[in-house]
Design a protein around this motif. Structure first.
Motif, PDB file in Angstrom:
ATOM      1  N   VAL A   1       0.824  -1.210   0.000  1.00  0.00           N
ATOM      2  CA  VAL A   1       0.000   0.000   0.000  1.00  0.00           C
ATOM      3  C   VAL A   1       0.859   1.260   0.000  1.00  0.00           C
ATOM      4  O   VAL A   1       0.479   2.272  -0.591  1.00  0.00           O
ATOM      5  CB  VAL A   1      -1.002  -0.009   1.184  1.00  0.00           C
ATOM      6  CG1 VAL A   1      -0.302   0.190   2.507  1.00  0.00           C
ATOM      7  CG2 VAL A   1      -2.106   1.002   0.960  1.00  0.00           C
ATOM      8  N   GLU A   2       2.033   1.207   0.606  1.00  0.00           N
ATOM      9  CA  GLU A   2       2.913   2.375   0.615  1.00  0.00           C
ATOM     10  C   GLU A   2       3.367   2.760  -0.784  1.00  0.00           C
ATOM     11  O   GLU A   2       3.686   3.913  -1.038  1.00  0.00           O
ATOM     12  CB  GLU A   2       4.135   2.128   1.503  1.00  0.00           C
ATOM     13  CG  GLU A   2       3.840   2.037   2.983  1.00  0.00           C
ATOM     14  CD  GLU A   2       3.352   0.658   3.422  1.00  0.00           C
ATOM     15  OE1 GLU A   2       2.969   0.541   4.593  1.00  0.00           O
ATOM     16  OE2 GLU A   2       3.345  -0.287   2.606  1.00  0.00           O
TER      17      GLU A   2
ATOM     18  N   CYS B   1     -10.509   1.526  10.440  1.00  0.00           N
ATOM     19  CA  CYS B   1      -9.622   1.524  11.600  1.00  0.00           C
ATOM     20  C   CYS B   1      -8.153   1.532  11.192  1.00  0.00           C
ATOM     21  O   CYS B   1      -7.301   1.881  11.971  1.00  0.00           O
ATOM     22  CB  CYS B   1      -9.895   0.311  12.476  1.00  0.00           C
ATOM     23  SG  CYS B   1      -9.410  -1.257  11.702  1.00  0.00           S
ATOM     24  N   GLY B   2      -7.871   1.142  10.005  1.00  0.00           N
ATOM     25  CA  GLY B   2      -6.490   1.080   9.539  1.00  0.00           C
ATOM     26  C   GLY B   2      -5.999  -0.343   9.368  1.00  0.00           C
ATOM     27  O   GLY B   2      -5.069  -0.612   8.620  1.00  0.00           O
ATOM     28  N   PHE B   3      -6.614  -1.289  10.052  1.00  0.00           N
ATOM     29  CA  PHE B   3      -6.172  -2.676   9.953  1.00  0.00           C
ATOM     30  C   PHE B   3      -6.516  -3.271   8.594  1.00  0.00           C
ATOM     31  O   PHE B   3      -5.683  -3.919   7.969  1.00  0.00           O
ATOM     32  CB  PHE B   3      -6.800  -3.517  11.075  1.00  0.00           C
ATOM     33  CG  PHE B   3      -6.268  -4.915  11.133  1.00  0.00           C
ATOM     34  CD1 PHE B   3      -5.022  -5.180  11.681  1.00  0.00           C
ATOM     35  CD2 PHE B   3      -7.006  -5.967  10.625  1.00  0.00           C
ATOM     36  CE1 PHE B   3      -4.524  -6.471  11.719  1.00  0.00           C
ATOM     37  CE2 PHE B   3      -6.510  -7.259  10.663  1.00  0.00           C
ATOM     38  CZ  PHE B   3      -5.265  -7.512  11.209  1.00  0.00           C
TER      39      PHE B   3
ATOM     40  N   ALA C   1      -5.486  -1.127   4.249  1.00  0.00           N
ATOM     41  CA  ALA C   1      -4.396  -1.420   3.306  1.00  0.00           C
ATOM     42  C   ALA C   1      -4.772  -2.554   2.352  1.00  0.00           C
ATOM     43  O   ALA C   1      -4.567  -2.452   1.140  1.00  0.00           O
ATOM     44  CB  ALA C   1      -3.115  -1.761   4.064  1.00  0.00           C
ATOM     45  N   GLY C   2      -5.326  -3.624   2.884  1.00  0.00           N
ATOM     46  CA  GLY C   2      -5.714  -4.749   2.043  1.00  0.00           C
ATOM     47  C   GLY C   2      -6.824  -4.397   1.075  1.00  0.00           C
ATOM     48  O   GLY C   2      -6.814  -4.808  -0.088  1.00  0.00           O
ATOM     49  N   ILE C   3      -7.784  -3.620   1.551  1.00  0.00           N
ATOM     50  CA  ILE C   3      -8.887  -3.200   0.688  1.00  0.00           C
ATOM     51  C   ILE C   3      -8.361  -2.296  -0.420  1.00  0.00           C
ATOM     52  O   ILE C   3      -8.733  -2.442  -1.586  1.00  0.00           O
ATOM     53  CB  ILE C   3      -9.996  -2.523   1.505  1.00  0.00           C
ATOM     54  CG1 ILE C   3     -10.686  -3.569   2.398  1.00  0.00           C
ATOM     55  CG2 ILE C   3     -11.003  -1.841   0.599  1.00  0.00           C
ATOM     56  CD1 ILE C   3     -11.659  -2.990   3.410  1.00  0.00           C
ATOM     57  N   LEU C   4      -7.490  -1.356  -0.072  1.00  0.00           N
ATOM     58  CA  LEU C   4      -6.890  -0.485  -1.090  1.00  0.00           C
ATOM     59  C   LEU C   4      -6.136  -1.295  -2.139  1.00  0.00           C
ATOM     60  O   LEU C   4      -6.283  -1.060  -3.338  1.00  0.00           O
ATOM     61  CB  LEU C   4      -5.944   0.528  -0.439  1.00  0.00           C
ATOM     62  CG  LEU C   4      -6.580   1.758   0.169  1.00  0.00           C
ATOM     63  CD1 LEU C   4      -5.591   2.472   1.079  1.00  0.00           C
ATOM     64  CD2 LEU C   4      -7.104   2.697  -0.910  1.00  0.00           C
ATOM     65  N   MET C   5      -5.331  -2.243  -1.699  1.00  0.00           N
ATOM     66  CA  MET C   5      -4.540  -3.045  -2.644  1.00  0.00           C
ATOM     67  C   MET C   5      -5.446  -3.904  -3.527  1.00  0.00           C
ATOM     68  O   MET C   5      -5.209  -4.022  -4.723  1.00  0.00           O
ATOM     69  CB  MET C   5      -3.526  -3.913  -1.904  1.00  0.00           C
ATOM     70  CG  MET C   5      -2.409  -3.122  -1.242  1.00  0.00           C
ATOM     71  SD  MET C   5      -1.481  -2.080  -2.387  1.00  0.00           S
ATOM     72  CE  MET C   5      -0.656  -3.316  -3.397  1.00  0.00           C
ATOM     73  N   SER C   6      -6.472  -4.492  -2.944  1.00  0.00           N
ATOM     74  CA  SER C   6      -7.398  -5.308  -3.739  1.00  0.00           C
ATOM     75  C   SER C   6      -8.152  -4.450  -4.748  1.00  0.00           C
ATOM     76  O   SER C   6      -8.294  -4.835  -5.911  1.00  0.00           O
ATOM     77  CB  SER C   6      -8.397  -6.023  -2.829  1.00  0.00           C
ATOM     78  OG  SER C   6      -7.746  -7.015  -2.086  1.00  0.00           O
TER      79      SER C   6
ATOM     80  N   LEU D   1     -13.552  -8.839   5.110  1.00  0.00           N
ATOM     81  CA  LEU D   1     -14.422  -8.766   6.268  1.00  0.00           C
ATOM     82  C   LEU D   1     -13.910  -7.690   7.211  1.00  0.00           C
ATOM     83  O   LEU D   1     -12.887  -7.859   7.865  1.00  0.00           O
ATOM     84  CB  LEU D   1     -14.474 -10.118   6.981  1.00  0.00           C
ATOM     85  CG  LEU D   1     -14.912 -11.286   6.105  1.00  0.00           C
ATOM     86  CD1 LEU D   1     -14.834 -12.586   6.875  1.00  0.00           C
ATOM     87  CD2 LEU D   1     -16.304 -11.058   5.559  1.00  0.00           C
ATOM     88  N   CYS D   2     -14.606  -6.599   7.266  1.00  0.00           N
ATOM     89  CA  CYS D   2     -14.248  -5.488   8.139  1.00  0.00           C
ATOM     90  C   CYS D   2     -15.444  -5.187   9.029  1.00  0.00           C
ATOM     91  O   CYS D   2     -16.550  -5.010   8.538  1.00  0.00           O
ATOM     92  CB  CYS D   2     -13.871  -4.254   7.318  1.00  0.00           C
ATOM     93  SG  CYS D   2     -13.422  -2.859   8.348  1.00  0.00           S
TER      94      CYS D   2
END
Length: 114
Positions: free
Chosen positions: A29-30, A54-56, A59-64, A88-89
């Motif tokens: 994500v960076e 929340c931040g957890f 990153a995964g959602i952005l990358m996907s 799942l968030c």
């Protein structure tokens, strides 16, 4: 939460052995931002649409989404929701996330950029 791109393909870092990444391109994500003083268009869309959680899981959602929208830049909302169904968030609903993704798929005219 652990989605990265390995040689351009979205994979789960948590299920990938480090040795599998040896000599391969790894994008996290960076790396989405084009430079150090800004965010990527997708990250900006998340900010505008209050899609940051929340931040957890963000990153995964952005990358996907980045990978999905690279492959399907004209995706419909239904397709976006289907792709997100694997994430799942529990922080909140997906309304802002979907809104940000849909924003990335619509055609922006020059008048809208100002």
């Amino acid at each position: 939460a652990c989605t990265i791109r390995l040689d351009g393909e979205a994979v789960r870092a948590c299920l990938t052995l480090a040795v599998e990444a040896d000599g391969r391109r790894v994008d996290t994500v960076e790396g989405l931002a084009r430079n150090t003083d800004g965010l990527s268009p997708l990250q900006e869309a998340f900010r505008r649409n209050h899609a940051l959680q929340c931040g957890f899981f963000t990153a995964g959602i952005l990358m996907s989404l980045y990978h999905f929208l690279t492959e399907r830049p004209d995706a419909e909302e239904k397709e976006i929701r289907e792709m997100l169904s694997g994430h799942l968030c529990r922080c909140t609903g997906y309304t802002g996330i979907v809104r940000a993704a849909v924003e990335m798929t619509r055609k922006v005219t020059p008048q809208e950029t100002h």
